[in-house]
Write a protein that holds these residues in place. Structure first.
Motif, PDB file in Angstrom:
ATOM      1  N   GLY A   1     167.618  58.223  37.275  1.00 53.79           N
ATOM      2  CA  GLY A   1     166.657  58.813  38.199  1.00 53.79           C
ATOM      3  C   GLY A   1     165.288  58.186  38.074  1.00 53.79           C
ATOM      4  O   GLY A   1     164.579  57.977  39.068  1.00 53.79           O
ATOM      5  N   ALA A   2     164.914  57.856  36.833  1.00 50.50           N
ATOM      6  CA  ALA A   2     163.572  57.322  36.586  1.00 50.50           C
ATOM      7  C   ALA A   2     163.405  55.891  37.081  1.00 50.50           C
ATOM      8  O   ALA A   2     162.336  55.534  37.619  1.00 50.50           O
ATOM      9  CB  ALA A   2     163.261  57.400  35.092  1.00 50.50           C
ATOM     10  N   ILE A   3     164.425  55.060  36.910  1.00 48.91           N
ATOM     11  CA  ILE A   3     164.294  53.633  37.215  1.00 48.91           C
ATOM     12  C   ILE A   3     163.824  53.357  38.647  1.00 48.91           C
ATOM     13  O   ILE A   3     162.838  52.635  38.852  1.00 48.91           O
ATOM     14  CB  ILE A   3     165.615  52.888  36.913  1.00 48.91           C
ATOM     15  N   PRO A   4     164.471  53.899  39.679  1.00 51.51           N
ATOM     16  CA  PRO A   4     164.008  53.593  41.033  1.00 51.51           C
ATOM     17  C   PRO A   4     162.604  54.107  41.328  1.00 51.51           C
ATOM     18  O   PRO A   4     161.850  53.475  42.071  1.00 51.51           O
ATOM     19  CB  PRO A   4     165.050  54.259  41.946  1.00 51.51           C
ATOM     20  N   VAL A   5     162.238  55.246  40.734  1.00 51.32           N
ATOM     21  CA  VAL A   5     160.886  55.782  40.941  1.00 51.32           C
ATOM     22  C   VAL A   5     159.852  54.857  40.307  1.00 51.32           C
ATOM     23  O   VAL A   5     158.808  54.563  40.902  1.00 51.32           O
ATOM     24  CB  VAL A   5     160.767  57.211  40.362  1.00 51.32           C
ATOM     25  N   LEU A   6     160.147  54.376  39.108  1.00 52.54           N
ATOM     26  CA  LEU A   6     159.221  53.461  38.429  1.00 52.54           C
ATOM     27  C   LEU A   6     159.106  52.138  39.174  1.00 52.54           C
ATOM     28  O   LEU A   6     158.024  51.539  39.238  1.00 52.54           O
ATOM     29  CB  LEU A   6     159.687  53.226  36.992  1.00 52.54           C
ATOM     30  N   ILE A   7     160.205  51.682  39.760  1.00 59.12           N
ATOM     31  CA  ILE A   7     160.167  50.454  40.563  1.00 59.12           C
ATOM     32  C   ILE A   7     159.291  50.673  41.796  1.00 59.12           C
ATOM     33  O   ILE A   7     158.460  49.819  42.147  1.00 59.12           O
ATOM     34  CB  ILE A   7     161.587  50.009  40.961  1.00 59.12           C
ATOM     35  N   ALA A   8     159.460  51.824  42.458  1.00 60.49           N
ATOM     36  CA  ALA A   8     158.640  52.148  43.625  1.00 60.49           C
ATOM     37  C   ALA A   8     157.155  52.180  43.250  1.00 60.49           C
ATOM     38  O   ALA A   8     156.297  51.675  43.990  1.00 60.49           O
ATOM     39  CB  ALA A   8     159.065  53.488  44.221  1.00 60.49           C
ATOM     40  N   GLN A   9     156.863  52.753  42.101  1.00 64.36           N
ATOM     41  CA  GLN A   9     155.483  52.820  41.625  1.00 64.36           C
ATOM     42  C   GLN A   9     154.935  51.421  41.342  1.00 64.36           C
ATOM     43  O   GLN A   9     153.814  51.087  41.723  1.00 64.36           O
ATOM     44  CB  GLN A   9     155.423  53.673  40.360  1.00 64.36           C
ATOM     45  N   ALA A  10     155.743  50.583  40.686  1.00 67.04           N
ATOM     46  CA  ALA A  10     155.326  49.217  40.356  1.00 67.04           C
ATOM     47  C   ALA A  10     155.078  48.382  41.598  1.00 67.04           C
ATOM     48  O   ALA A  10     154.256  47.453  41.584  1.00 67.04           O
ATOM     49  CB  ALA A  10     156.386  48.549  39.478  1.00 67.04           C
TER      50      ALA A  10
ATOM     51  N   GLY B   1     153.706  49.505  44.214  1.00 65.49           N
ATOM     52  CA  GLY B   1     152.531  50.035  44.908  1.00 65.49           C
ATOM     53  C   GLY B   1     152.802  51.232  45.789  1.00 65.49           C
ATOM     54  O   GLY B   1     151.955  51.611  46.605  1.00 65.49           O
ATOM     55  N   GLY B   2     153.970  51.842  45.622  1.00 62.67           N
ATOM     56  CA  GLY B   2     154.289  53.003  46.436  1.00 62.67           C
ATOM     57  C   GLY B   2     153.407  54.200  46.096  1.00 62.67           C
ATOM     58  O   GLY B   2     153.059  54.405  44.931  1.00 62.67           O
ATOM     59  N   ASP B   3     153.032  54.965  47.115  1.00 65.52           N
ATOM     60  CA  ASP B   3     152.223  56.162  46.876  1.00 65.52           C
ATOM     61  C   ASP B   3     153.124  57.307  46.412  1.00 65.52           C
ATOM     62  O   ASP B   3     154.336  57.148  46.268  1.00 65.52           O
ATOM     63  CB  ASP B   3     151.429  56.550  48.128  1.00 65.52           C
ATOM     64  N   LEU B   4     152.526  58.458  46.168  1.00 67.45           N
ATOM     65  CA  LEU B   4     153.280  59.589  45.620  1.00 67.45           C
ATOM     66  C   LEU B   4     154.382  60.046  46.572  1.00 67.45           C
ATOM     67  O   LEU B   4     155.479  60.400  46.135  1.00 67.45           O
ATOM     68  CB  LEU B   4     152.329  60.747  45.302  1.00 67.45           C
ATOM     69  N   LEU B   5     154.119  60.035  47.867  1.00 67.91           N
ATOM     70  CA  LEU B   5     155.146  60.432  48.836  1.00 67.91           C
ATOM     71  C   LEU B   5     156.335  59.479  48.763  1.00 67.91           C
ATOM     72  O   LEU B   5     157.498  59.913  48.755  1.00 67.91           O
ATOM     73  CB  LEU B   5     154.571  60.457  50.259  1.00 67.91           C
ATOM     74  N   THR B   6     156.066  58.176  48.695  1.00 64.52           N
ATOM     75  CA  THR B   6     157.141  57.187  48.563  1.00 64.52           C
ATOM     76  C   THR B   6     157.956  57.442  47.308  1.00 64.52           C
ATOM     77  O   THR B   6     159.194  57.425  47.335  1.00 64.52           O
ATOM     78  CB  THR B   6     156.551  55.764  48.513  1.00 64.52           C
ATOM     79  N   MET B   7     157.265  57.717  46.208  1.00 69.27           N
ATOM     80  CA  MET B   7     157.950  57.962  44.938  1.00 69.27           C
ATOM     81  C   MET B   7     158.853  59.195  45.014  1.00 69.27           C
ATOM     82  O   MET B   7     159.968  59.187  44.501  1.00 69.27           O
ATOM     83  CB  MET B   7     156.928  58.103  43.815  1.00 69.27           C
ATOM     84  N   THR B   8     158.376  60.245  45.680  1.00 64.84           N
ATOM     85  CA  THR B   8     159.198  61.462  45.777  1.00 64.84           C
ATOM     86  C   THR B   8     160.385  61.261  46.715  1.00 64.84           C
ATOM     87  O   THR B   8     161.455  61.826  46.481  1.00 64.84           O
ATOM     88  CB  THR B   8     158.363  62.679  46.230  1.00 64.84           C
TER      89      THR B   8
END
Length: 194
Positions: free
Chosen positions: A63-72, A74-81
């Motif tokens: 679950g964490a890996i794709p969220v961390l990739i999105a964050q890396a 430059g994804g915003d909080l909405l993208t991460m969720t």
């Protein structure tokens, strides 16, 4: 880029840690034993603490890996969720296992820790506290899930759109636990064995 991230999150979420761990440790298929649910709690029942901990960590990491990739990226909080929701749905409806997966709590913890670690830690603290007091895993998970949108809202600088996505994910967890809720109401829900 968002469609690619969501697709990747769903696919990695679809990898069933419980089934893989049970196969590697020569344990019964969790889909055919205990609660027939490929999740950490059922693996604990059929395989013990070691197998359950590995499953819990594995489900959290996927679950964490794709969220961390999105964050890396430059994804915003909405993208991460949104990516978090896709990973969660992959766990619950895995394309690799006939769309029959787990209930999503371990993966949800992973995406929360990656999205906002304070929210993830809050979830785990609530879960552990309720589990210690009541000794019922599902009540612990559902209580933590119920409180998560409120905690997330205030710890995410009141980002309403991202909170909506987290709330939808939490509602889905209640849906995946509908049989547990029925057993809780009838007093038939099993307890955690220490």
């Amino acid at each position: 880029m968002l469609p690619i991230l969501i697709t990747f999150a769903y696919l990695i979420g679809s990898i069933s840690t419980a089934i893989i761990v049970c196969k590697l440790l020569n344990l019964p298929d969790p889909r055919t034993q205990g609660s027939n649910n490929p999740g950490a709690t059922n693996v604990l029942r059929i395989g013990g603490k070691k197998a359950a901990v590995i499953t819990l960590i594995g489900d959290g990491i996927k679950g964490a890996i794709p969220v961390l990739i999105a964050q890396a990226m430059g994804g915003d909080l909405l993208t991460m969720t949104l990516v978090a929701l896709a990973a969660f749905l992959g766990h619950v409806y895995p394309i690799f296992f006939g769309f029959k997966g787990g209930k999503g709590v371990s993966t949800f913890i992973g995406v929360l820790l990656a999205t906002n670690y304070l929210v993830g830690l809050s979830f785990m603290i609530i879960w552990i506290f309720i589990a210690k007091v009541l000794k019922i895993s599902s009540i612990s998970a559902l209580t933590a899930t119920l409180l998560t949108p409120i905690i997330f809202y205030f710890l995410s600088n009141k980002d309403l759109n991202a909170t909506y996505v987290i709330t939808l994910t939490c509602a889905w967890i209640f849906f995946t636990h509908k049989s547990n809720i029925q057993r809780i109401l009838t007093g038939d829900e099993g307890s955690i064995k220490s």
